[in-house]
Scaffold this motif. Sequence first.
Motif, PDB file in Angstrom:
ATOM      1  N   PRO A 114      -6.296   6.354   5.474  1.00  0.00           N
ATOM      2  CA  PRO A 114      -5.577   5.259   4.820  1.00  0.00           C
ATOM      3  C   PRO A 114      -6.278   4.730   3.571  1.00  0.00           C
ATOM      4  N   ILE A 117      -5.327   7.133   0.892  1.00  0.00           N
ATOM      5  CA  ILE A 117      -3.928   6.897   0.504  1.00  0.00           C
ATOM      6  C   ILE A 117      -3.865   5.709  -0.448  1.00  0.00           C
ATOM      7  N   GLN A 149       1.986   7.368   2.663  1.00  0.00           N
ATOM      8  CA  GLN A 149       1.855   6.124   3.430  1.00  0.00           C
ATOM      9  C   GLN A 149       2.887   6.074   4.554  1.00  0.00           C
ATOM     10  N   TRP A 152       1.735   8.426   7.257  1.00  0.00           N
ATOM     11  CA  TRP A 152       0.595   7.881   7.994  1.00  0.00           C
ATOM     12  C   TRP A 152       1.042   6.753   8.922  1.00  0.00           C
ATOM     13  N   ASP A 153       1.937   5.905   8.457  1.00  0.00           N
ATOM     14  CA  ASP A 153       2.445   4.818   9.306  1.00  0.00           C
ATOM     15  C   ASP A 153       3.095   5.377  10.565  1.00  0.00           C
TER      16      ASP A 153
END
Length: 167
Positions: A114, A117, A149, A152-153
Amino acid sequence: ILSGYKSAEAIEVVRASITKPRGTSVQKALVIAAAGGMKQASFLPIFLDLPLKRLSRKNYPEVIARLNGIATLAPPTLESYVALQGLMTEEQGFPVRLAAVRALAAVQDKAVVPLLIAASNTEGRIRQETLTLLHDLTGQKIYHPDPYQKWWDKEGESFDLAKGKKL
């Protein structure tokens, strides 16, 4: 050179060598590299506490060696990674930001994804490099920060960095 010193003495030798005003950037870089090679976490505060100079042709070896030392010695904690991420600001200039992104990616820990990112939310070569490093870390063929993003979420919690796929 440093192996003959006990830990506390070595720390002082490294600190004095790095902070002395007459040493060249290459000399300081060699001391930093030697300290990093000893892989003693006790050297990390030296690399983090000293002000990071704005990169120039004159001090390039020293600054890059410090970033590599931080990446090598940083314990696998979010605080360490955030310290590296803090070096990715616009004020640091392009080469320091690029070296910080590379050092962060070299940590090979899921917690840096993260942060990378977030670092990719810039323009130009830093963005390209960060997205390439993210691809190398995750195996995902995503070439823009926003979809990364979102991915990844959705997948980050179950993602296994070692396998490059969900658990």
